[in-house]
Enzyme design. Structure first.
Site, PDB file in Angstrom:
ATOM      1  N   LYS A  74     -19.806   5.365  37.316  1.00  0.00           N
ATOM      2  CA  LYS A  74     -18.705   6.105  36.712  1.00  0.00           C
ATOM      3  C   LYS A  74     -18.397   5.554  35.318  1.00  0.00           C
ATOM      4  O   LYS A  74     -18.426   4.332  35.108  1.00  0.00           O
ATOM      5  CB  LYS A  74     -17.477   5.990  37.621  1.00  0.00           C
ATOM      6  CG  LYS A  74     -16.240   6.743  37.155  1.00  0.00           C
ATOM      7  CD  LYS A  74     -15.133   6.577  38.188  1.00  0.00           C
ATOM      8  CE  LYS A  74     -13.818   7.190  37.745  1.00  0.00           C
ATOM      9  NZ  LYS A  74     -12.752   7.003  38.763  1.00  0.00           N
ATOM     10  N   SER A 152     -10.120  10.705  39.973  1.00  0.00           N
ATOM     11  CA  SER A 152     -10.805  10.646  38.704  1.00  0.00           C
ATOM     12  C   SER A 152     -12.316  10.490  38.812  1.00  0.00           C
ATOM     13  O   SER A 152     -13.022  10.545  37.798  1.00  0.00           O
ATOM     14  CB  SER A 152     -10.236   9.485  37.871  1.00  0.00           C
ATOM     15  OG  SER A 152     -10.482   8.239  38.495  1.00  0.00           O
ATOM     16  N   SER A 176      -8.599   8.059  43.697  1.00  0.00           N
ATOM     17  CA  SER A 176      -9.709   8.587  42.908  1.00  0.00           C
ATOM     18  C   SER A 176     -11.074   8.508  43.554  1.00  0.00           C
ATOM     19  O   SER A 176     -12.043   9.021  43.001  1.00  0.00           O
ATOM     20  CB  SER A 176      -9.755   7.892  41.545  1.00  0.00           C
ATOM     21  OG  SER A 176      -8.636   8.250  40.777  1.00  0.00           O
TER      22      SER A 176
END
Length: 497
Positions: A74, A152, A176
């Site tokens: 990520k 996220s 997230s």
């Protein structure tokens, strides 16, 4: 190997094929890249490529449970030395900012044997439950590109659901990992506080509320990766006891009959979507068929106050992030999104006393949850209050944007707090995801399990919240649920399948 075969295996399965020389790492990397080229134009899941690094890695002889398996990290806190880390922000993107050392979580991912070949999209600084950063554009849900994959870790979830990789790096400061897993029909475990490393730059981030792990299609991949990345790191404030046999070994044994409490109303006192109730009904019936006891019960916690206290920490964190980026890049105000600037402006307005008062209330939430876990093994909630929202649905309305701009020019954010706009924005942002922050503030592990599909063909996960150090129990239950109601072969039709 053909792509149709690649997608039939989880990460451990692919690693076994590499170990047995039925396929090599370079072939797997090529399949992952071809799939990325096929679906990323529709999804925008990946924002930074690492082709030279991945090609070199594919030629190396590596060890680990996932040796040779293509992997994505990520683009938030999972830094790779020399590779841009943009965190969804325009200023970092412009500056082409690249850290000089790996994050410890990245080192441990690499030690597991994976081949990292790209980084996934994230909202600016991971601050939203959708992935729609202005700097990199909207990430879309493979099940329906008109809907969000959540956030996220939305880029990672979209990539896994679309079959680019069987698992991808993710992190969770308020939901997230679990939110995008729920949106994309995947498994997502948030480990407990200090279970996995956050350093060297961000050890104990947000008082340990934020943690790293992966989003996966199979439970065993999540368990095996937790075996690979868990453990003490230098500078950590606590050293947690490890399970005797490891997490992958733990899922070989079904859990005992569990007593599970269900919370099926929003902590924010906002009505839940009928499909959120349907997801809990589906999950409850499955649990009962497996011999578990399920009854309505919840910890004695003021959910609205918990939401406020979570956002107090979140706003202060945004102020820290913005100030850090400004110091690194000389960024101007318009290189941050309006919502980010508003959150940072409010964060700077909190006094140290107010911040510590909010932080002190975290202790009360821990005690209340501990009282609950004295009677119940797990807490069950919907992961989301409604099915994955439509793209753009969570955007700040134009009238609020117009109202925010003059307030941001004031020397202090106290006016923003008094205006009521911030609380309204907060309620608007949390109304879709009111259940996940509890596990972050209390530091306990929690997971989202993909057990329900809406009549419109959208996934909707169920969340289980455990007691401290209950990762093994959660994984054992997840494996039992996976066996009883398999989801691995349930894939969205996009880009050829």
């Amino acid at each position: 190997m053909k792509y149709s075969e690649y997608v039939q295996h989880d990460a451990l399965g692919l690693a076994r094929l590499v170990a047995e020389r039925q396929v090599d790492a370079a072939d797997l990397l090529q399949l992952a890249r071809e799939r990325l080229a096929n679906v990323n134009p529709q999804l925008n899941a990946v924002v930074h490529r690492m082709d030279t690094i991945a090609d070199a890695r594919a030629k190396e002889s590596v060890d680990g449970a996932f040796a040779g398996v293509p992997f994505l990290i990520k683009d938030l806190f999972q830094d790779y030395a020399g590779v841009p880390s943009s965190y969804g922000n325009a200023a970092l993107k412009r500056a082409d900012f690249a850290p000089q050392e790996h994050a410890e979580i990245t080192r441990r991912f690499m030690a597991s044997g994976v081949n990292i070949f790209a980084k996934t999209n994230t909202p600016e600084f991971g601050a939203k439950g959708v992935t729609e950063p202005e700097a990199f554009g909207i990430t879309r849900n493979p099940w329906n590109t008109g809907h969000t994959p959540g956030g996220s870790s939305g880029g990672s979830a979209a990539a896994v659901a679309a079959g680019i990789v069987p698992m991808a790096g993710a992190n969770d400061g308020g939901g997230s990992i679990r939110i995008p897993a729920a949106c994309c029909g995947l498994f997502g475990l948030k480990p407990g506080r200090a279970r996995v490393p956050g350093g060297p730059a961000r050890s104990d981030l947000m008082h340990g509320a934020a943690v790293d792990h992966v989003i996966t299609r199979s439970v065993r991949d999540s368990a095996a990766m937790l075996d690979a990345i868990a453990g003490y790191e230098k500078g950590a404030i606590v050293r947690l006891a490890e399970p005797e046999a490891g997490y992958l070994a733990a899922i070989e044994t079904a859990p005992k009959a569990l007593r599970i409490g269900v919370l099926d109303t929003s902590p924010l006192d906002i009505p839940l979507h009928e499909q959120a109730h349907a997801a809990i009904d589906t999950t409850t019936k499955l649990l009962e068929s497996l011999g578990h006891t399920v009854e309505r019960a919840a910890p004695a916690i003021d959910g609205l106050q918990l939401g406020r206290d979570f956002l107090s920490m979140w706003f202060v964190q945004m102020a820290i992030q913005v100030d850090d980026v400004r110091a690194r890049t000389g960024a101007k105000a318009d290189e941050f999104e309006l919502d980010t600037r508003a959150m940072a402006h409010v964060g700077r307005a909190f006094s140290a006393t107010e911040y510590m008062q909010a932080f002190e209330r975290w202790r009360g939430y821990r005690y209340a949850l501990a009282e609950f876990h004295a009677e119940y093994d797990l807490l069950l909630t919907p992961t989301l209050a409604n099915p994955p929202s439509c793209i753009g649905e969570s955007a700040t309305p134009r009238w609020q944007q117009m109202a925010l701009r003059p307030l941001l020019r004031l020397p202090t954010g106290r006016a923003l707090i008094r205006s009521g706009i911030v609380e309204q924005i907060a309620r608007e942002n949390l109304k879709h995801v009111p259940f996940t922050q509890l596990a972050n503030l209390t530091g306990v592990p929690a997971m989202s399990v993909p057990l329900h599909m809406t009549p419109d063909g959208l996934p909707l996960g169920s969340q289980f919240v455990g007691a401290p150090s209950s990762e093994s129990l959660l994984l054992r239950l997840a494996a039992q649920l996976e066996e009883a109601a398999p989801w691995f072969d349930r894939l969205p039709v996009i880009g050829g399948h």
